[in-house]
Write an enzyme that holds these catalytic residues in place. Structure first.
Site, PDB file in Angstrom:
ATOM      1  N   CYS A 113     -19.842  18.644 -31.297  1.00 12.65           N
ATOM      2  CA  CYS A 113     -19.207  18.619 -29.968  1.00 12.65           C
ATOM      3  C   CYS A 113     -19.898  17.645 -29.006  1.00 12.65           C
ATOM      4  CB  CYS A 113     -19.195  20.016 -29.371  1.00 12.65           C
ATOM      5  SG  CYS A 113     -20.836  20.613 -28.930  1.00 12.65           S
ATOM      6  N   CYS A 117     -29.644  16.638 -23.474  1.00 13.21           N
ATOM      7  CA  CYS A 117     -31.012  16.250 -23.868  1.00 13.21           C
ATOM      8  C   CYS A 117     -31.574  15.185 -22.920  1.00 13.21           C
ATOM      9  CB  CYS A 117     -31.005  15.708 -25.296  1.00 13.21           C
ATOM     10  SG  CYS A 117     -32.625  15.100 -25.797  1.00 13.21           S
ATOM     11  N   CYS A 158     -31.317  21.704 -25.520  1.00  8.43           N
ATOM     12  CA  CYS A 158     -30.243  21.602 -26.521  1.00  8.43           C
ATOM     13  C   CYS A 158     -29.978  22.973 -27.143  1.00  8.43           C
ATOM     14  CB  CYS A 158     -30.605  20.574 -27.586  1.00  8.43           C
ATOM     15  SG  CYS A 158     -32.150  20.940 -28.427  1.00  8.43           S
ATOM     16  N   CYS A 166      -2.237   5.306   0.515  1.00  3.67           N
ATOM     17  CA  CYS A 166      -3.089   5.993   1.482  1.00  3.67           C
ATOM     18  C   CYS A 166      -2.654   7.461   1.605  1.00  3.67           C
ATOM     19  CB  CYS A 166      -2.987   5.298   2.833  1.00  3.67           C
ATOM     20  SG  CYS A 166      -4.114   5.948   4.036  1.00  3.67           S
ATOM     21  N   CYS A 168     -22.483  22.977 -37.400  1.00  5.51           N
ATOM     22  CA  CYS A 168     -22.348  22.072 -36.242  1.00  5.51           C
ATOM     23  C   CYS A 168     -20.929  21.488 -36.227  1.00  5.51           C
ATOM     24  CB  CYS A 168     -23.396  20.960 -36.339  1.00  5.51           C
ATOM     25  SG  CYS A 168     -23.174  19.668 -35.104  1.00  5.51           S
ATOM     26  N   CYS A 222     -26.406  24.873 -26.954  1.00  2.00           N
ATOM     27  CA  CYS A 222     -25.648  25.200 -28.165  1.00  2.00           C
ATOM     28  C   CYS A 222     -25.483  26.719 -28.296  1.00  2.00           C
ATOM     29  CB  CYS A 222     -26.336  24.615 -29.395  1.00  2.00           C
ATOM     30  SG  CYS A 222     -25.308  24.768 -30.877  1.00  2.00           S
ATOM     31  N   CYS A 257     -38.639  14.211 -29.555  1.00  2.00           N
ATOM     32  CA  CYS A 257     -38.319  15.475 -28.875  1.00  2.00           C
ATOM     33  C   CYS A 257     -39.496  15.938 -28.027  1.00  2.00           C
ATOM     34  CB  CYS A 257     -37.981  16.522 -29.939  1.00  2.00           C
ATOM     35  SG  CYS A 257     -37.795  18.180 -29.286  1.00  2.00           S
ATOM     36  N   ASN A 313       0.843  -1.196   0.000  1.00  2.00           N
ATOM     37  CA  ASN A 313       0.000   0.000   0.000  1.00  2.00           C
ATOM     38  C   ASN A 313       0.879   1.248   0.000  1.00  2.00           C
ATOM     39  OD1 ASN A 313      -1.700   2.112   0.528  1.00  2.00           O
ATOM     40  ND2 ASN A 313      -2.748   1.171   2.267  1.00  2.00           N
TER      41      ASN A 313
HETATM   42  C1  FMN Z   1     -12.865   3.890   4.517  1.00  2.00           C
HETATM   43  C2  FMN Z   1     -11.815   3.439   3.566  1.00  2.00           C
HETATM   44  C3  FMN Z   1     -10.681   2.827   4.074  1.00  2.00           C
HETATM   45  C4  FMN Z   1      -9.688   2.397   3.177  1.00  2.00           C
HETATM   46  N1  FMN Z   1      -8.596   1.760   3.684  1.00  2.00           N
HETATM   47  C5  FMN Z   1      -7.644   1.294   2.836  1.00  2.00           C
HETATM   48  C6  FMN Z   1      -6.551   0.540   3.332  1.00  2.00           C
HETATM   49  O1  FMN Z   1      -6.438   0.255   4.512  1.00  2.00           O
HETATM   50  N2  FMN Z   1      -5.634   0.114   2.435  1.00  2.00           N
HETATM   51  C7  FMN Z   1      -5.718   0.380   1.103  1.00  2.00           C
HETATM   52  O2  FMN Z   1      -4.853  -0.043   0.328  1.00  2.00           O
HETATM   53  N3  FMN Z   1      -6.767   1.080   0.613  1.00  2.00           N
HETATM   54  C8  FMN Z   1      -7.722   1.530   1.443  1.00  2.00           C
HETATM   55  N4  FMN Z   1      -8.810   2.191   0.941  1.00  2.00           N
HETATM   56  C9  FMN Z   1      -8.888   2.459  -0.517  1.00  2.00           C
HETATM   57  C10 FMN Z   1      -9.671   1.367  -1.248  1.00  2.00           C
HETATM   58  O3  FMN Z   1      -9.036   0.110  -1.130  1.00  2.00           O
HETATM   59  C11 FMN Z   1      -9.812   1.702  -2.750  1.00  2.00           C
HETATM   60  O4  FMN Z   1      -8.532   1.805  -3.331  1.00  2.00           O
HETATM   61  C12 FMN Z   1     -10.575   3.009  -2.991  1.00  2.00           C
HETATM   62  O5  FMN Z   1     -11.602   3.155  -2.058  1.00  2.00           O
HETATM   63  C13 FMN Z   1     -11.136   3.094  -4.411  1.00  2.00           C
HETATM   64  O6  FMN Z   1     -12.099   2.108  -4.660  1.00  2.00           O
HETATM   65  P1  FMN Z   1     -13.705   2.390  -4.578  1.00  2.00           P
HETATM   66  O7  FMN Z   1     -13.992   3.556  -5.451  1.00  2.00           O
HETATM   67  O8  FMN Z   1     -14.328   1.103  -5.008  1.00  2.00           O
HETATM   68  O9  FMN Z   1     -13.997   2.699  -3.147  1.00  2.00           O
HETATM   69  C14 FMN Z   1      -9.829   2.614   1.791  1.00  2.00           C
HETATM   70  C15 FMN Z   1     -10.983   3.221   1.312  1.00  2.00           C
HETATM   71  C16 FMN Z   1     -11.984   3.623   2.182  1.00  2.00           C
HETATM   72  C17 FMN Z   1     -13.231   4.242   1.637  1.00  2.00           C
HETATM   73  S1  SF4 Z   2     -32.983  18.759 -25.550  1.00  2.00           S
HETATM   74 FE1  SF4 Z   2     -33.838  16.975 -26.568  1.00  2.00          FE
HETATM   75  S2  SF4 Z   2     -35.946  16.934 -25.948  1.00  2.00           S
HETATM   76 FE2  SF4 Z   2     -35.190  18.948 -25.418  1.00  2.00          FE
HETATM   77  S3  SF4 Z   2     -35.697  20.187 -27.210  1.00  2.00           S
HETATM   78 FE3  SF4 Z   2     -33.658  19.411 -27.556  1.00  2.00          FE
HETATM   79  S4  SF4 Z   2     -33.941  17.527 -28.712  1.00  2.00           S
HETATM   80 FE4  SF4 Z   2     -35.913  18.067 -27.844  1.00  2.00          FE
HETATM   81  S1  SF4 Z   3     -23.203  19.019 -31.511  1.00  2.00           S
HETATM   82 FE1  SF4 Z   3     -23.619  20.686 -32.974  1.00  2.00          FE
HETATM   83  S2  SF4 Z   3     -25.691  21.297 -32.556  1.00  2.00           S
HETATM   84 FE2  SF4 Z   3     -25.035  20.089 -30.798  1.00  2.00          FE
HETATM   85  S3  SF4 Z   3     -24.254  21.621 -29.333  1.00  2.00           S
HETATM   86 FE3  SF4 Z   3     -22.507  20.911 -30.522  1.00  2.00          FE
HETATM   87  S4  SF4 Z   3     -22.354  22.380 -32.210  1.00  2.00           S
HETATM   88 FE4  SF4 Z   3     -24.395  22.627 -31.333  1.00  2.00          FE
END
Ligand code: FMN
Ligand code: SF4
Ligand code: SF4
Length: 429
Positions: free
Chosen positions: A382, A389, A348, A135, A379, A352, A342, A132
């Protein structure tokens, strides 16, 4: 039904589902119940020098109606005596000989300390060791955990010390609190690591109580930074796994960790190069039995894909992950709005108009109904409108055919530098 068993750096496991080293692997009682529920392996709560934990120690970020979108903790390694943990590991392994038990270890960065703990732990029979170096709180202030994991040379040296005496495979657990995780991963491999696991938790402060002005969590009114995990960190973990998986100098099996809660997450981590995965937060939120759904879902998925073994997933998406400079700049998608799906919410259009390229027009059709239409020529594809939406199937992103031949930034730069080179030669000539 497909074969779910894996061989992780020589460690056999009935399935890729392991519990991460954390509160769910604190005792023999818990790990045995987890194995009964279906977990294939468990990385025991980190063993090391005695510690004292604070109260409180956990906090969560709830977002948009979802509880525990992210989880934060200031817990340290195990606060139970080493002998008690070793006795329970021994008993658990004896009851479940085909399941995987990995001992997670953390000691001061001293050769004799590593030798001592490795020998004691291996003497009772574990399938592997996880170092480890991740941590981010408490232990780091004493030179351990992330503090040594952020120094590549120290990771290499400590891994090498462990390898001097270890007889089982050694997994190095990496901290994400670093600029480039592959640098540390490479040093772990140079030190002799048989595998790596990532990620440990990310430096975080879960929040500030706007009424009392205390941090969340706080210990008698005083807070400190903690480690963040849970669904919110999954994209960060996945990208770090991907970076290590495509790095030729790393080249060892990966145990993927970070925000995994569903079988789909497991598939994604395996496609991105993980041989197996580990889970913490999802079990703390929902209990051991979430593994049942994970196993069922994975089985169905593999059957549908016609795959005989879960290992056929490992790394299949890695070749599809490259550098930005290699992406085809002539590839073009455009948004297309489907009137029939829609609901006219206009989200949207607003997105945009305010944040992209102002190319969704508000028109009125022949029947006098308000409609939205994308001006394809403006367009840029992106994706923003389709992201915001809320109606399924209302916006499709369509790939345009017949554009210019593929050309990446790197290819373009090479051509331009070739032309400039030739031009300077002519000028000089
Ligand atoms: C409360 C807590 C205690 C942890 N203790 C340890 C530990 O003792 N040793 C370790 O290697 N990782 C420890 N971790 C990290 C976890 O093993 C893991 O790497 C991390 O939580 C990411 O995974 P997850 O998103 O599924 O929680 C801990 C995590 C949490 C939330
Ligand atoms: S975001 Fe989706 S549901 Fe809302 S107006 Fe645009 S296309 Fe229609
Ligand atoms: S994908 Fe095209 S239409 Fe949609 S937000 Fe981007 S530029 Fe505008």
């Amino acid at each position: 039904m497909a074969d779910l068993s894996i061989d992780f750096a020589g460690i056999k496991s009935p399935n890729p589902f392991w519990l991460a080293s954390a509160p769910p692997t604190n005792t023999g009682y818990q790990v045995q119940r987890a194995f009964e529920a279906g977990w294939g392996g468990a990385v025991w709560k980190t063993l090391g020098e005695p510690v004292i934990n604070t109260s409180a120690r956990f906090a969560a970020v709830h977002f948009g109606g979802q509880r525990v979108a992210g989880f934060n903790n200031i817990e340290l390694i195990t606060d139970r005596p080493l002998e008690v943990n070793l006795k329970e590991i021994y008993e658990t392994k004896r009851r479940f000989p085909d399941h995987t038990i990995i001992a997670s270890l953390m000691v001061e960065p001293k050769r004799e300390k590593w030798h001592e703990i490795v020998k004691r732990v291996e003497a009772i029979g574990v399938d592997g060791l996880e170092l480890n170096f991740g941590c981010p709180h408490g232990m780091a202030e004493r030179g351990m955990g992330a503090a040594s994991g952020q120094q590549p040379d120290l990771v290499q040296a400590q891994t090498a010390w462990v390898k001097e005496v270890a007889t089982t495979p050694v997994i190095v657990k990496l901290t994400p609190n670093i600029t480039d995780i592959t640098v540390v991963a490479r040093h772990a491999v140079k030190g002799g690591a048989d595998a790596i696991s990532l990620i440990n938790t990310i430096n975080s402060l879960a929040g500030v109580d706007i009424h009392s002005w205390n941090t969340i969590p706080n210990v008698g009114g005083q807070g400190a930074h903690g480690g963040y995990c849970g669904p919110a960190v999954k994209p960060i973990a996945l990208s770090m796994v991907a970076e290590c998986a495509r790095d030729r100098e790393v080249g060892v099996p990966i145990s993927g960790i970070g925000g995994i809660s569903t079988w789909q997450d497991v598939v994604e981590f395996m496609l991105m190069g993980s041989t197996g995965i580990q889970v913490c937060t999802a079990v703390m939120h929902h209990g051991f039995r979430i593994v049942e759904e994970m196993i069922d879902g994975l089985n169905h998925y593999l059957d549908e894909k016609g795959l005989a073994s879960v290992t056929e997933l490992i790394g299949k998406s890695v070749p599809k992950y490259s550098n930005w400079g290699d992406l085809d700049l002539n590839y073009q998608v455009v948004a297309q709005i489907n009137e029939e799906n829609c609901i006219n919410c206009n989200k949207c259009h607003i997105a945009c108009e305010d944040a992209s390229h102002q190319c969704i027009d508000m028109l009125t059709n022949a029947e006098g109904k308000a409609i939205l239409q994308v001006r394809e020529e403006d367009c840029v594809g992106c994706n923003l409108c389709s992201i915001v939406c809320p109606a399924d199937g209302a916006i499709d992103m369509i790939a345009l055919e017949g554009g210019a031949a593929p050309m990446s930034w790197n290819q373009r730069s090479r051509i331009i530098s070739g032309v400039n080179g030739a031009y300077s030669e002519v000028e000089a000539g």
